[in-house]
Design a protein around this motif. Structure first.
Motif, PDB file in Angstrom:
ATOM      1  N   MET A   1      40.176  48.696  40.500  1.00  0.00           N
ATOM      2  CA  MET A   1      40.791  47.589  39.788  1.00  0.00           C
ATOM      3  C   MET A   1      40.025  47.315  38.512  1.00  0.00           C
ATOM      4  SD  MET A   1      41.927  44.645  42.445  1.00  0.00           S
ATOM      5  CE  MET A   1      40.845  45.021  43.789  1.00  0.00           C
ATOM      6  N   HIS A   2      40.731  46.925  37.497  1.00  0.00           N
ATOM      7  CA  HIS A   2      40.102  46.550  36.241  1.00  0.00           C
ATOM      8  C   HIS A   2      39.639  45.104  36.323  1.00  0.00           C
ATOM      9  CE1 HIS A   2      42.847  49.800  34.840  1.00  0.00           C
ATOM     10  NE2 HIS A   2      41.736  50.151  34.223  1.00  0.00           N
ATOM     11  N   GLU A   3      38.643  44.797  35.539  1.00  0.00           N
ATOM     12  CA  GLU A   3      38.223  43.406  35.428  1.00  0.00           C
ATOM     13  C   GLU A   3      39.277  42.655  34.620  1.00  0.00           C
ATOM     14  OE1 GLU A   3      35.485  41.902  36.728  1.00  0.00           O
ATOM     15  OE2 GLU A   3      35.177  43.783  37.777  1.00  0.00           O
ATOM     16  N   GLN A   4      39.464  41.392  34.953  1.00  0.00           N
ATOM     17  CA  GLN A   4      40.452  40.622  34.210  1.00  0.00           C
ATOM     18  C   GLN A   4      39.837  40.068  32.943  1.00  0.00           C
ATOM     19  OE1 GLN A   4      41.320  37.736  37.229  1.00  0.00           O
ATOM     20  NE2 GLN A   4      40.423  36.123  36.035  1.00  0.00           N
ATOM     21  N   SER A   5      40.655  39.911  31.941  1.00  0.00           N
ATOM     22  CA  SER A   5      40.224  39.363  30.666  1.00  0.00           C
ATOM     23  C   SER A   5      40.379  37.854  30.703  1.00  0.00           C
ATOM     24  CB  SER A   5      41.088  39.949  29.549  1.00  0.00           C
ATOM     25  OG  SER A   5      40.890  39.250  28.369  1.00  0.00           O
ATOM     26  N   ALA A   6      39.320  37.147  30.388  1.00  0.00           N
ATOM     27  CA  ALA A   6      39.382  35.687  30.416  1.00  0.00           C
ATOM     28  C   ALA A   6      40.275  35.149  29.313  1.00  0.00           C
ATOM     29  CB  ALA A   6      37.981  35.108  30.277  1.00  0.00           C
ATOM     30  N   SER A   7      40.365  35.867  28.198  1.00  0.00           N
ATOM     31  CA  SER A   7      41.140  35.356  27.079  1.00  0.00           C
ATOM     32  C   SER A   7      42.547  35.945  26.998  1.00  0.00           C
ATOM     33  CB  SER A   7      40.407  35.649  25.766  1.00  0.00           C
ATOM     34  OG  SER A   7      40.275  37.041  25.604  1.00  0.00           O
ATOM     35  N   GLY A   8      42.819  36.956  27.784  1.00  0.00           N
ATOM     36  CA  GLY A   8      44.119  37.611  27.706  1.00  0.00           C
ATOM     37  C   GLY A   8      45.208  36.811  28.396  1.00  0.00           C
ATOM     38  N   PRO A   9      46.457  37.045  27.987  1.00  0.00           N
ATOM     39  CA  PRO A   9      47.576  36.391  28.651  1.00  0.00           C
ATOM     40  C   PRO A   9      47.771  36.988  30.045  1.00  0.00           C
ATOM     41  CG  PRO A   9      48.386  37.988  27.087  1.00  0.00           C
ATOM     42  CD  PRO A   9      46.895  37.948  26.929  1.00  0.00           C
ATOM     43  N   HIS A  10      48.293  36.213  30.941  1.00  0.00           N
ATOM     44  CA  HIS A  10      48.515  36.682  32.306  1.00  0.00           C
ATOM     45  C   HIS A  10      50.008  36.683  32.613  1.00  0.00           C
ATOM     46  CE1 HIS A  10      44.296  36.837  33.352  1.00  0.00           C
ATOM     47  NE2 HIS A  10      44.164  35.722  32.665  1.00  0.00           N
ATOM     48  N   HIS A  11      50.569  37.865  32.640  1.00  0.00           N
ATOM     49  CA  HIS A  11      51.968  38.071  33.025  1.00  0.00           C
ATOM     50  C   HIS A  11      51.981  39.328  33.874  1.00  0.00           C
ATOM     51  CE1 HIS A  11      56.285  38.301  32.937  1.00  0.00           C
ATOM     52  NE2 HIS A  11      56.157  39.575  32.624  1.00  0.00           N
ATOM     53  N   THR A  12      52.320  39.186  35.149  1.00  0.00           N
ATOM     54  CA  THR A  12      52.250  40.327  36.054  1.00  0.00           C
ATOM     55  C   THR A  12      53.608  40.979  36.280  1.00  0.00           C
ATOM     56  OG1 THR A  12      52.475  38.873  37.967  1.00  0.00           O
ATOM     57  CG2 THR A  12      50.237  39.463  37.302  1.00  0.00           C
ATOM     58  N   THR A  13      53.554  42.266  36.571  1.00  0.00           N
ATOM     59  CA  THR A  13      54.732  43.040  36.948  1.00  0.00           C
ATOM     60  C   THR A  13      54.324  43.964  38.086  1.00  0.00           C
ATOM     61  OG1 THR A  13      54.205  44.786  35.359  1.00  0.00           O
ATOM     62  CG2 THR A  13      55.721  43.063  34.616  1.00  0.00           C
ATOM     63  N   THR A  14      55.304  44.441  38.810  1.00  0.00           N
ATOM     64  CA  THR A  14      55.042  45.473  39.805  1.00  0.00           C
ATOM     65  C   THR A  14      55.846  46.704  39.413  1.00  0.00           C
ATOM     66  OG1 THR A  14      56.759  44.586  41.263  1.00  0.00           O
ATOM     67  CG2 THR A  14      54.515  43.905  41.716  1.00  0.00           C
ATOM     68  N   THR A  15      55.229  47.856  39.587  1.00  0.00           N
ATOM     69  CA  THR A  15      55.882  49.115  39.263  1.00  0.00           C
ATOM     70  C   THR A  15      55.729  50.062  40.439  1.00  0.00           C
ATOM     71  OG1 THR A  15      53.872  49.984  38.232  1.00  0.00           O
ATOM     72  CG2 THR A  15      55.450  48.903  36.782  1.00  0.00           C
ATOM     73  N   GLU A  16      56.560  51.077  40.450  1.00  0.00           N
ATOM     74  CA  GLU A  16      56.498  52.070  41.517  1.00  0.00           C
ATOM     75  C   GLU A  16      56.135  53.425  40.950  1.00  0.00           C
ATOM     76  OE1 GLU A  16      59.850  52.128  44.135  1.00  0.00           O
ATOM     77  OE2 GLU A  16      59.969  49.946  44.154  1.00  0.00           O
ATOM     78  N   ARG A  17      55.298  54.129  41.682  1.00  0.00           N
ATOM     79  CA  ARG A  17      54.931  55.509  41.379  1.00  0.00           C
ATOM     80  C   ARG A  17      55.117  56.302  42.657  1.00  0.00           C
ATOM     81  NH1 ARG A  17      49.284  55.367  38.455  1.00  0.00           N
ATOM     82  NH2 ARG A  17      50.057  54.195  36.713  1.00  0.00           N
ATOM     83  N   GLY A  18      56.220  57.028  42.721  1.00  0.00           N
ATOM     84  CA  GLY A  18      56.507  57.749  43.963  1.00  0.00           C
ATOM     85  C   GLY A  18      56.720  56.765  45.093  1.00  0.00           C
ATOM     86  N   SER A  19      55.969  56.935  46.175  1.00  0.00           N
ATOM     87  CA  SER A  19      56.120  56.035  47.321  1.00  0.00           C
ATOM     88  C   SER A  19      55.136  54.876  47.278  1.00  0.00           C
ATOM     89  CB  SER A  19      55.946  56.819  48.624  1.00  0.00           C
ATOM     90  OG  SER A  19      54.668  57.416  48.667  1.00  0.00           O
ATOM     91  N   PHE A  20      54.482  54.666  46.131  1.00  0.00           N
ATOM     92  CA  PHE A  20      53.506  53.595  46.008  1.00  0.00           C
ATOM     93  C   PHE A  20      53.963  52.544  45.011  1.00  0.00           C
ATOM     94  CE2 PHE A  20      51.095  57.159  47.571  1.00  0.00           C
ATOM     95  CZ  PHE A  20      50.297  56.582  48.541  1.00  0.00           C
ATOM     96  N   ALA A  21      53.558  51.301  45.255  1.00  0.00           N
ATOM     97  CA  ALA A  21      53.827  50.195  44.339  1.00  0.00           C
ATOM     98  C   ALA A  21      52.481  49.634  43.896  1.00  0.00           C
ATOM     99  CB  ALA A  21      54.640  49.108  45.036  1.00  0.00           C
ATOM    100  N   LEU A  22      52.418  49.185  42.642  1.00  0.00           N
ATOM    101  CA  LEU A  22      51.200  48.545  42.200  1.00  0.00           C
ATOM    102  C   LEU A  22      51.520  47.417  41.247  1.00  0.00           C
ATOM    103  CD1 LEU A  22      49.584  50.121  39.247  1.00  0.00           C
ATOM    104  CD2 LEU A  22      50.934  51.694  40.594  1.00  0.00           C
ATOM    105  N   ALA A  23      50.614  46.456  41.204  1.00  0.00           N
ATOM    106  CA  ALA A  23      50.775  45.297  40.336  1.00  0.00           C
ATOM    107  C   ALA A  23      49.926  45.506  39.092  1.00  0.00           C
ATOM    108  CB  ALA A  23      50.330  44.035  41.066  1.00  0.00           C
ATOM    109  N   ARG A  24      50.437  45.052  37.962  1.00  0.00           N
ATOM    110  CA  ARG A  24      49.710  45.108  36.696  1.00  0.00           C
ATOM    111  C   ARG A  24      49.852  43.778  35.986  1.00  0.00           C
ATOM    112  NH1 ARG A  24      51.239  51.034  34.307  1.00  0.00           N
ATOM    113  NH2 ARG A  24      49.941  52.164  35.775  1.00  0.00           N
ATOM    114  N   CYS A  25      48.890  43.493  35.119  1.00  0.00           N
ATOM    115  CA  CYS A  25      48.913  42.245  34.358  1.00  0.00           C
ATOM    116  C   CYS A  25      48.721  42.565  32.882  1.00  0.00           C
ATOM    117  CB  CYS A  25      47.795  41.323  34.848  1.00  0.00           C
ATOM    118  SG  CYS A  25      47.781  39.701  34.027  1.00  0.00           S
TER     119      CYS A  25
END
Length: 64
Positions: A1-25
């Protein structure tokens, strides 16, 4: 996992890669790949909570 940015905007999405799902911000954070879409969504919610984004703010954000 990446460290979160304290100053960055927070808008999350979920995406699929094959049979896996992951969340991104928009701040650069990325959750682990999950076989469960629901667990990936929970990862995203947990990230927003840890970033200080309230439930009310999440409800008022535009959905892609």
């Amino acid at each position: 996992m990446h460290e979160q940015s304290a100053s960055g905007p927070h808008h999350t999405t979920t995406t699929e890669r094959g049979s896996f799902a992951l969340a991104r911000c928009a701040c650069g954070w990325s959750g682990p790949a999950r076989r469960s879409r629901d667990r990936a969504r929970t990862d995203a919610t947990d990230h927003l909570t840890s970033a200080g984004v309230t439930a009310e703010e999440r409800e008022t954000r535009p959905q892609p």
